[in-house]
Write an enzyme that holds these catalytic residues in place. Structure first.
Site, PDB file in Angstrom:
ATOM      1  N   GLY A 265     -39.538  29.076  39.096  1.00 30.97           N
ATOM      2  CA  GLY A 265     -38.512  29.472  39.658  1.00 30.97           C
ATOM      3  C   GLY A 265     -37.528  28.503  39.845  1.00 30.97           C
ATOM      4  O   GLY A 265     -37.471  27.756  38.725  1.00 30.97           O
ATOM      5  N   HIS A 266     -36.791  28.479  41.075  1.00 31.29           N
ATOM      6  CA  HIS A 266     -35.484  27.388  40.914  1.00 31.29           C
ATOM      7  C   HIS A 266     -35.846  26.067  40.766  1.00 31.29           C
ATOM      8  O   HIS A 266     -35.022  25.405  40.156  1.00 31.29           O
ATOM      9  CB  HIS A 266     -34.860  27.747  42.313  1.00 31.29           C
ATOM     10  CG  HIS A 266     -33.595  27.165  42.423  1.00 31.29           C
ATOM     11  ND1 HIS A 266     -32.446  27.879  41.906  1.00 31.29           N
ATOM     12  CD2 HIS A 266     -33.053  26.219  43.329  1.00 31.29           C
ATOM     13  CE1 HIS A 266     -31.461  27.057  42.009  1.00 31.29           C
ATOM     14  NE2 HIS A 266     -31.690  26.182  43.068  1.00 31.29           N
ATOM     15  N   PHE A 267     -36.765  25.481  41.171  1.00 31.71           N
ATOM     16  CA  PHE A 267     -37.212  24.098  41.136  1.00 31.71           C
ATOM     17  C   PHE A 267     -38.459  24.148  40.113  1.00 31.71           C
ATOM     18  O   PHE A 267     -39.500  23.664  40.429  1.00 31.71           O
ATOM     19  CB  PHE A 267     -37.662  23.578  42.290  1.00 31.71           C
ATOM     20  CG  PHE A 267     -36.418  23.274  43.318  1.00 31.71           C
ATOM     21  CD1 PHE A 267     -35.443  22.338  42.973  1.00 31.71           C
ATOM     22  CD2 PHE A 267     -36.394  24.142  44.283  1.00 31.71           C
ATOM     23  CE1 PHE A 267     -34.376  22.182  43.641  1.00 31.71           C
ATOM     24  CE2 PHE A 267     -35.007  23.850  45.241  1.00 31.71           C
ATOM     25  CZ  PHE A 267     -34.344  22.747  44.705  1.00 31.71           C
TER      26      PHE A 267
END
Length: 289
Positions: A265-267
């Site tokens: 995901g985002h991180f």
């Protein structure tokens, strides 16, 4: 051999800027620029993984992490202003040319640095750091742009929701196949810093300024076409903030861009540190010769 990571502070335009640094001072420089709502803490594992070859510098933006957090009256909290401080820090450290790793908010700061002086940028690694409207996941960004266009109680409420512990935890875990790989220390750390008195107003001010980043995209894309800067995109493909189309879009203006979509995901660094590190070391080993 254990890598030594230094935790330092410099004064830039009267503001204390915290940064992490490791590696040979004479080695090629890699600058790591973090996103919202975190800090250079997000690079705590990546820094030692690169420092045997590179001088690695990871600052905390003003209002984030361990850097100064002046009031809205004492600092404008625009992406231009954050860039000015970052530029001042690099100048004070004697950094003339550098590769940069950009993520989330780090991307528009990095793009501004590149537009100011394209010849300073030796290579770019972007990890869920957008430069194309293709990457915006509409369900997430509609609220940000509505608030920026018409700030008020109704549009502000969803933005305050983005500052809650639940929302920060979602940013770290959403799209991650194995959530047990992600330390809860991340969102606990970030939320503690967001909860400092006055920080909410700082974050809201940056939300209102975000459209200036989108307005910059045509110039950034022209910079890509003109410079042919080496670029690596290592992207959490399941990110519901900056979707995979944002990674693939770099190929529109940089046909030689190296694009890798990861099951994260985002991180993505939290779950895919090893493959991201391997991609970066291979890429920089070729790009910085």
């Amino acid at each position: 051999m254990t890598t030594v990571v230094h935790h330092r502070t410099a004064t830039v335009d009267g503001l204390e800027v915290f940064y992490r640094e490791a590696g040979d001072p004479q080695a090629p420089v890699v600058v790591l620029l973090h996103g919202f709502p975190t800090s250079s803490h997000m690079f705590r594992h990546l820094i030692p993984a690169l420092a045997d070859r590179y001088r690695v510098i990871a600052p905390d933006h003003i209002g984030f992490g361990q850097s100064a957090m002046p009031s809205l009256q004492d600092f404008p909290y625009t992406f231009d202003a954050l860039t000015q401080v970052t530029s001042g820090l690099l100048q004070s450290l004697g950094v003339d040319r550098f590769a940069m790793y950009v993520q989330d908010y780090g991307a528009p700061i990095g793009w501004r640095l590149a537009l100011r002086d394209p010849d300073r940028i030796t290579a770019i690694i972007t990890q869920n750091g957008n430069a194309y409207v293709d990457g915006f996941v509409k369900s997430f960004w509609d609220g940000v742009f509505a608030y920026a266009e018409a700030p008020g109680p109704e549009t502000e409420a969803p933005m305050r929701g983005a500052l809650t512990a639940e929302s920060i935890r979602w940013q770290y875990l959403n799209g991650v196949a194995d959530p047990t790989l992600v330390s809860p220390d991340n969102w606990v750390h970030d939320e503690a810093l967001l909860d400092r008195p006055g920080n909410d107003e700082i974050q809201l001010k940056l939300f209102r300024d975000y459209p200036t980043n989108v307005n910059l995209y045509p110039r950034v894309q022209q910079y890509f076409r003109d410079s042919r800067v080496p670029l690596l995109a290592v992207w959490g493909a399941n990110d519901e903030i900056f979707g995979p189309a944002g990674a693939e879009a770099f190929g529109q203006d940089l046909p030689d861009a190296e694009i890798h979509l990861l099951d994260s995901g985002h991180f993505a660094l939290e779950s895919h540190l090893r493959p991201i590190t391997e991609y970066i070391r291979d890429f920089l080993g070729r790009a910085l010769v």
